[in-house]
Design a protein around this motif. Structure first.
Motif, PDB file in Angstrom:
ATOM      1  N   HIS A  46      26.963  -0.728 -86.467  1.00  0.00           N
ATOM      2  CA  HIS A  46      25.594  -1.169 -86.172  1.00  0.00           C
ATOM      3  C   HIS A  46      24.650   0.030 -86.099  1.00  0.00           C
ATOM      4  N   SER A  47      25.101   1.119 -85.485  1.00  0.00           N
ATOM      5  CA  SER A  47      24.282   2.327 -85.427  1.00  0.00           C
ATOM      6  C   SER A  47      24.055   2.912 -86.820  1.00  0.00           C
ATOM      7  N   LEU A  48      25.042   2.761 -87.687  1.00  0.00           N
ATOM      8  CA  LEU A  48      24.876   3.210 -89.070  1.00  0.00           C
ATOM      9  C   LEU A  48      23.768   2.418 -89.757  1.00  0.00           C
ATOM     10  N   SER A  49      23.738   1.098 -89.508  1.00  0.00           N
ATOM     11  CA  SER A  49      22.678   0.279 -90.100  1.00  0.00           C
ATOM     12  C   SER A  49      21.325   0.676 -89.535  1.00  0.00           C
ATOM     13  N   ASP A  50      21.266   1.042 -88.246  1.00  0.00           N
ATOM     14  CA  ASP A  50      20.028   1.549 -87.644  1.00  0.00           C
ATOM     15  C   ASP A  50      19.554   2.802 -88.370  1.00  0.00           C
ATOM     16  N   PHE A  51      20.477   3.697 -88.619  1.00  0.00           N
ATOM     17  CA  PHE A  51      20.148   4.965 -89.276  1.00  0.00           C
ATOM     18  C   PHE A  51      19.589   4.727 -90.681  1.00  0.00           C
ATOM     19  N   LEU A  52      20.226   3.812 -91.419  1.00  0.00           N
ATOM     20  CA  LEU A  52      19.777   3.530 -92.787  1.00  0.00           C
ATOM     21  C   LEU A  52      18.421   2.834 -92.805  1.00  0.00           C
ATOM     22  N   THR A  53      18.181   1.922 -91.853  1.00  0.00           N
ATOM     23  CA  THR A  53      16.893   1.228 -91.835  1.00  0.00           C
ATOM     24  C   THR A  53      15.761   2.150 -91.394  1.00  0.00           C
ATOM     25  N   ASP A  54      16.080   3.188 -90.626  1.00  0.00           N
ATOM     26  CA  ASP A  54      15.053   4.195 -90.311  1.00  0.00           C
ATOM     27  C   ASP A  54      14.529   4.819 -91.608  1.00  0.00           C
ATOM     28  N   ILE A  55      15.439   5.086 -92.522  1.00  0.00           N
ATOM     29  CA  ILE A  55      15.061   5.676 -93.809  1.00  0.00           C
ATOM     30  C   ILE A  55      14.184   4.699 -94.600  1.00  0.00           C
ATOM     31  N   VAL A  56      14.551   3.411 -94.550  1.00  0.00           N
ATOM     32  CA  VAL A  56      13.774   2.382 -95.246  1.00  0.00           C
ATOM     33  C   VAL A  56      12.352   2.326 -94.693  1.00  0.00           C
ATOM     34  N   VAL A  57      12.232   2.349 -93.378  1.00  0.00           N
ATOM     35  CA  VAL A  57      10.908   2.276 -92.747  1.00  0.00           C
ATOM     36  C   VAL A  57      10.044   3.458 -93.170  1.00  0.00           C
ATOM     37  N   ILE A  58      10.592   4.662 -93.126  1.00  0.00           N
ATOM     38  CA  ILE A  58       9.821   5.859 -93.490  1.00  0.00           C
ATOM     39  C   ILE A  58       9.340   5.771 -94.941  1.00  0.00           C
TER      40      ILE A  58
END
Length: 307
Positions: A46-58
């Motif tokens: 789940h934390s990995l998905s958080d990390f990847l979605t941070d990149i998407v948001v930026i």
């Protein structure tokens, strides 16, 4: 708020969250493997998905901030909506994978296959995650409200879903440690409960994003407020053909309204400009507004004169 300042605040808070996600990702995977906890490994994913979605948001918020151009008359705000959709879909996939893995382990446990009880390091990692992710949620959500970014708000709730995930993980791991290997099934049960919570959060985000992509009207209370603000102009009458929608972080308002037919075109323009100024003061300076002015009908004019 200036677009550049808005973008900088989004980037800074998202980057801060991604650094914390990266650290938690390593901590959880290590604690899950060393502590023999499937719930903690699920939490790490789940934390990995958080990390990847941070990149998407930026990436997508940067695109959404680009001004309107020849090919995009209404700007690029829908990129934020796409970012929200991607986050929602990522959460759906994560929740299904985590839930399925937990169910398989529960079935194997009741079939007589022993499961190793988790160790204390996994519980400590869960407690650290709860504190950090709730803090990241609060500061991210605060900025999201201030800059009116739905993608950032979606990412904030992604952070909180990770905190909820860790709460469920902590209960499962703690119970399994406290009661021993006979209750080790509490660990995958916690993983399944967490997956359900993540799935519900994902559905909420996808419902919001799909409404925007399908040009869903704004809620009735907002449209009522729009009409109320228009009628603050003493000459405005008969608001009709009201159309509203959201374009990323801004809203679009189109409507017909009536002004007295005997006033000049210049006076009509002054009143229309004042109405636009009032609406933008309420909904933001970037609000897209399209007014179609019509003369008040004769019978309405006579009625107003009599009053």
């Amino acid at each position: 708020m200036e677009s550049t300042t808005r973008d900088q605040r989004i980037y800074r808070i998202t980057l801060s969250g991604s650094i914390i996600n990266g650290l938690l990702l390593l901590l959880k995977f290590a604690a899950g493997i060393l502590g023999h906890s499937s719930a903690m490994v699920a939490d790490a994913v789940h934390s990995l998905s958080d990390f990847l979605t941070d990149i998407v948001v930026i990436a997508l918020v940067r695109l959404s901030s680009r001004p309107a151009d020849h090919d995009h008359d209404y700007g690029h705000g829908k990129y934020e909506t796409i970012a929200t959709s991607i986050i929602g879909m990522a959460l759906v996939v994560i929740s299904i994978l985590l839930g399925w893995d937990g169910i398989e382990k529960i079935i194997r446990f009741f079939q007589g296959n022993p499961q190793e009880a988790p160790e204390l390091i996994a519980l400590l990692a869960a407690l650290v995650s709860i504190l950090l992710k709730e803090w990241v949620f609060r500061i991210t959500n605060k900025v999201a409200k201030e800059v009116n970014s739905q993608a950032l708000e979606a990412n904030a709730w992604h952070h909180r879903s990770d905190a909820f995930s860790s709460i469920g993980t902590a209960f499962g791991i703690g119970g399994a440690i406290l009661f021993g290997s006979k209750w080790a099934v509490l660990d995958p049960i916690a993983a399944v409960i967490v997956s359900i919570m993540i799935f519900l959060t994902a559905m909420k985000l996808l419902r919001q994003a799909s409404g925007e992509l399908l040009e869903e009207s704004l809620p009735n209370e907002i449209e009522d407020r729009i009409v109320e603000l228009v009628y603050q102009d003493p000459l405005a009458r008969d608001v009709h053909n009201l159309h509203t929608r959201r374009i990323g972080s801004i809203i679009a308002i189109e409507m017909h309204l009536r002004l007295p037919g005997e006033i000049s075109l210049e006076e009509s323009h002054i009143h229309a400009t004042e109405i636009e100024r009032t609406l933008r003061a309420e909904f933001g300076h970037s609000t897209h507004i399209m007014l179609h002015i019509e003369p008040i009908k004769t019978d309405i004019s006579n009625k107003n004169i009599q009053q």
